[in-house]
Design a protein around this motif. Structure first.
Motif, PDB file in Angstrom:
ATOM      1  N   THR A   1       0.973  -1.199   0.125  1.00 48.50           N
ATOM      2  CA  THR A   1      -0.023   0.089  -0.009  1.00 48.50           C
ATOM      3  C   THR A   1       0.867   1.265  -0.124  1.00 48.50           C
ATOM      4  O   THR A   1       1.674   1.335   0.842  1.00 48.50           O
ATOM      5  N   MET A   2       0.694   2.183  -0.919  1.00 50.94           N
ATOM      6  CA  MET A   2       1.432   3.329  -1.014  1.00 50.94           C
ATOM      7  C   MET A   2       0.948   4.431  -0.027  1.00 50.94           C
ATOM      8  O   MET A   2      -0.135   4.328   0.368  1.00 50.94           O
ATOM      9  N   PRO A   3       1.588   5.470   0.206  1.00 52.50           N
ATOM     10  CA  PRO A   3       1.134   6.650   0.967  1.00 52.50           C
ATOM     11  C   PRO A   3      -0.144   7.277   0.503  1.00 52.50           C
ATOM     12  O   PRO A   3      -0.305   7.423  -0.723  1.00 52.50           O
ATOM     13  N   HIS A   4      -0.820   7.787   1.440  1.00 52.72           N
ATOM     14  CA  HIS A   4      -1.988   8.587   0.984  1.00 52.72           C
ATOM     15  C   HIS A   4      -1.790   9.544   0.053  1.00 52.72           C
ATOM     16  O   HIS A   4      -0.692  10.510   0.314  1.00 52.72           O
ATOM     17  N   LEU A   5      -2.476   9.901  -1.069  1.00 55.11           N
ATOM     18  CA  LEU A   5      -2.129  11.031  -1.937  1.00 55.11           C
ATOM     19  C   LEU A   5      -0.834  11.046  -2.582  1.00 55.11           C
ATOM     20  O   LEU A   5      -0.173  12.230  -2.887  1.00 55.11           O
ATOM     21  N   PHE A   6      -0.109   9.888  -2.824  1.00 53.17           N
ATOM     22  CA  PHE A   6       1.068   9.709  -3.513  1.00 53.17           C
ATOM     23  C   PHE A   6       0.736   9.187  -4.853  1.00 53.17           C
ATOM     24  O   PHE A   6       0.142   7.981  -4.840  1.00 53.17           O
ATOM     25  N   SER A   7       1.561   9.484  -5.894  1.00 47.89           N
ATOM     26  CA  SER A   7       1.259   8.947  -7.376  1.00 47.89           C
ATOM     27  C   SER A   7       2.632   8.664  -7.555  1.00 47.89           C
ATOM     28  O   SER A   7       3.663   9.456  -8.149  1.00 47.89           O
ATOM     29  N   PRO A   8       2.904   7.110  -7.628  1.00 49.83           N
ATOM     30  CA  PRO A   8       4.256   6.925  -8.253  1.00 49.83           C
ATOM     31  C   PRO A   8       4.406   7.112  -9.789  1.00 49.83           C
ATOM     32  O   PRO A   8       3.346   6.815 -10.451  1.00 49.83           O
ATOM     33  N   LYS A   9       5.555   7.423 -10.143  1.00 49.04           N
ATOM     34  CA  LYS A   9       5.964   7.664 -11.438  1.00 49.04           C
ATOM     35  C   LYS A   9       7.076   6.925 -12.100  1.00 49.04           C
ATOM     36  O   LYS A   9       7.069   6.689 -13.091  1.00 49.04           O
ATOM     37  N   LEU A  10       7.903   6.585 -10.964  1.00 51.77           N
ATOM     38  CA  LEU A  10       9.196   5.721 -11.465  1.00 51.77           C
ATOM     39  C   LEU A  10       9.607   4.642 -10.604  1.00 51.77           C
ATOM     40  O   LEU A  10       9.977   5.198  -9.374  1.00 51.77           O
TER      41      LEU A  10
ATOM     42  N   ARG B   1       0.978  14.801  -2.756  1.00 51.68           N
ATOM     43  CA  ARG B   1       0.198  16.146  -2.825  1.00 51.68           C
ATOM     44  C   ARG B   1      -0.336  16.448  -1.506  1.00 51.68           C
ATOM     45  O   ARG B   1      -0.934  15.293  -1.000  1.00 51.68           O
ATOM     46  N   GLU B   2       0.086  17.505  -0.795  1.00 48.31           N
ATOM     47  CA  GLU B   2      -0.581  18.004   0.282  1.00 48.31           C
ATOM     48  C   GLU B   2      -2.025  18.401  -0.058  1.00 48.31           C
ATOM     49  O   GLU B   2      -2.279  18.441  -1.136  1.00 48.31           O
ATOM     50  N   GLU B   3      -2.876  18.227   1.061  1.00 49.24           N
ATOM     51  CA  GLU B   3      -4.320  18.656   0.718  1.00 49.24           C
ATOM     52  C   GLU B   3      -4.528  19.830   0.143  1.00 49.24           C
ATOM     53  O   GLU B   3      -5.499  20.011  -0.443  1.00 49.24           O
ATOM     54  N   LEU B   4      -3.624  20.940   0.275  1.00 48.40           N
ATOM     55  CA  LEU B   4      -3.672  21.995  -0.246  1.00 48.40           C
ATOM     56  C   LEU B   4      -2.933  22.325  -1.674  1.00 48.40           C
ATOM     57  O   LEU B   4      -2.816  23.298  -2.021  1.00 48.40           O
ATOM     58  N   GLU B   5      -3.015  21.238  -2.236  1.00 49.15           N
ATOM     59  CA  GLU B   5      -2.502  20.881  -3.648  1.00 49.15           C
ATOM     60  C   GLU B   5      -0.929  21.295  -3.951  1.00 49.15           C
ATOM     61  O   GLU B   5      -0.600  21.533  -4.881  1.00 49.15           O
ATOM     62  N   VAL B   6      -0.447  21.530  -2.601  1.00 50.34           N
ATOM     63  CA  VAL B   6       1.187  21.793  -2.802  1.00 50.34           C
ATOM     64  C   VAL B   6       1.778  20.449  -3.218  1.00 50.34           C
ATOM     65  O   VAL B   6       1.687  19.241  -2.457  1.00 50.34           O
ATOM     66  N   GLN B   7       2.824  20.367  -4.231  1.00 48.84           N
ATOM     67  CA  GLN B   7       3.160  19.262  -4.624  1.00 48.84           C
ATOM     68  C   GLN B   7       4.772  19.010  -4.056  1.00 48.84           C
ATOM     69  O   GLN B   7       5.351  19.849  -3.863  1.00 48.84           O
ATOM     70  N   HIS B   8       5.106  17.783  -3.846  1.00 48.02           N
ATOM     71  CA  HIS B   8       6.566  17.383  -3.463  1.00 48.02           C
ATOM     72  C   HIS B   8       6.900  16.125  -4.245  1.00 48.02           C
ATOM     73  O   HIS B   8       6.134  15.606  -4.786  1.00 48.02           O
ATOM     74  N   VAL B   9       8.259  16.060  -4.431  1.00 46.67           N
ATOM     75  CA  VAL B   9       8.816  15.004  -5.017  1.00 46.67           C
ATOM     76  C   VAL B   9       9.071  13.943  -3.999  1.00 46.67           C
ATOM     77  O   VAL B   9       9.732  14.490  -2.920  1.00 46.67           O
ATOM     78  N   LEU B  10       8.378  12.683  -3.990  1.00 49.08           N
ATOM     79  CA  LEU B  10       8.722  11.862  -3.067  1.00 49.08           C
ATOM     80  C   LEU B  10       9.437  10.500  -3.412  1.00 49.08           C
ATOM     81  O   LEU B  10       9.133  10.233  -4.321  1.00 49.08           O
TER      82      LEU B  10
END
Length: 410
Positions: free
Chosen positions: A368-377, A388-397
């Motif tokens: 199970t991946m973290p909440h609001l995390f979209s894997p890309k690679l 993504r934070e709930e306020l739409e702020v993006q981070h690379v994780l």
């Protein structure tokens, strides 16, 4: 003659865990039939943990992101982030320290107008596909522009593009329909593209998916209609499946079918509530863009829904020869916060859960991946993506796969 082999596997914990599936050999093709329950016990199942986070609300602007459309890494572990709004690429060290910015909006050498794919090619060459400029830009490991190759629109629609961990670049090309020559039984191709733009090999051909219609009724966008999903292993084998059934196929670089992996799947119907949630999400975006009532009506008529959800969302190679298969999340099961924070064009309407299949195709279990995390690679035991934070702020994780990567994968 079909030889039936039943696998019995001892787990790493006390007691014994039996895999209840079968592997058969049919003319040199391994047919793997999985049960619903995998091999992992609670003691030996894999998990993921945060390994690195880049980005902050209040920080130096080089650590802030607007709209991330691509992430890739090179052989040294450096992280490259393609920003859709600014149309440039930010480079970070493996430890997350900012190094430089590549490119920028424009049509000149090394500049970008609407880049939507970012990959690492041979020799750590960075490849940024930029359809509005009808080219793919190439950058050396030091960030300098080293030319481009033409993205020929007449070749067809680039439905998907992937790169192997060894640097092979593969495109899925779908033919465009022509009014004077309607397509009959259109066929997609997965081809290898060299950095001079030439096609050096065709890995696979298969019937085109049905999600996008140019002329066949009903015309427009067909949501949840059968589409292929695929990726490349490090040695350029193709992991492939058509999402209407849970059947994953592994092809050699020469296009020879080597393995067919199945798992029980009960089709889930698409409800009126699912359609209401998804169309509400789209319409909110159209209204923000200034669409009139008539434009909204016309846009709605272009969307058509399948009767049932796909069996899976996507498939990718993972660590230790594993294959990861992402579950599907019905929109009606998402919270309002999840709906508002996700980004449909970036492929984020999917579940947090992934099936993990071992190198033989046996189901190990679910990660199970973290909440609001979209894997890309996926690279080695690392997973890179957008959080993504709930306020739409993006981070690379960057996540790390935790567990004994050798146990239970053979």
């Amino acid at each position: 003659m079909i030889l039936l082999v039943t696998w019995v596997v001892a787990s790493c914990s006390s007691g014994e865990s039996r895999w209840a599936g079968t592997i058969t050999d049919s003319a040199g093709v391994a047919i793997v039939s999985n049960p619903e329950v995998g091999l992992w016990t609670e003691a030996d199942r894999w998990t993921v943990e945060e390994d690195l986070r880049i980005g902050a609300v209040e920080a130096d602007p080089v650590y802030q992101f607007g709209d991330i459309v691509g992430i890739t890494v090179d052989s040294r572990g450096r992280i490259f982030v393609l920003e859709g709004q600014a149309q440039h690429i930010k480079v970070f060290s493996p430890e997350g320290e900012y190094e430089q910015t590549i490119g920028g909006r424009g049509a000149g050498p090394g500049e970008l107008r609407g880049a939507d794919f970012l990959l690492t090619g041979p020799g750590d060459t960075l490849v940024a596909y930029d359809p509005p400029n009808q080219r793919a830009n190439l950058y050396a490991p030091d960030g300098s522009s080293v030319g481009s190759f033409k993205v020929a629109l007449e070749e067809g629609l680039r439905w998907d593009i992937n790169a192997s961990s060894s640097g092979a670049i593969a495109e899925q090309i779908r033919p465009y329909p022509r009014a004077e020559e309607p397509l009959q039984n259109p066929t997609d191709m997965i081809v290898i593209r060299a950095t001079d733009g030439t096609i050096t090999d065709t890995l696979l051909e298969f019937p085109s998916g049905r999600q996008l219609s140019f002329g066949d009724p009903p015309p427009g966008r067909r949501l949840y209609y059968p589409e292929p999903a695929w990726d490349l292993t490090g040695d350029t084998q193709v992991v492939f499946g058509v999402k209407d059934v849970y059947e994953i196929r592994l092809y050699s670089p020469a296009g020879q079918l080597k393995r067919v992996i199945t798992k029980p799947h009960e089709p889930q119907p698409i409800t009126d509530r699912d359609i209401e949630v998804l169309m509400g999400y789209f319409e909110a975006g159209w209204i923000r863009a200034g669409a009139s009532a008539e434009q909204l009506r016309q846009a709605r008529e272009l969307f058509h829904f399948a009767d049932r959800f796909p069996a899976f969302r996507t498939v990718v190679p993972g660590p230790a020869g594993t294959i990861w298969v992402r579950h599907v999340l019905p929109p009606s099961e998402m919270s309002e916060t999840e709906v508002n924070s996700l980004n449909y064009p970036r492929g984020e309407w999917a579940a947090r859960e992934w099936d993990v299949l071992d190198a033989d195709g046996r189901l190990l279990g679910v990660v199970t991946m973290p909440h609001l995390f979209s894997p890309k690679l996926f690279r080695g035991d690392k997973i890179y993506g957008i959080w993504r934070e709930e306020l739409e702020v993006q981070h690379v994780l960057r996540l790390r796969v935790v567990g004994d990567l050798g146990a239970g994968t053979r």
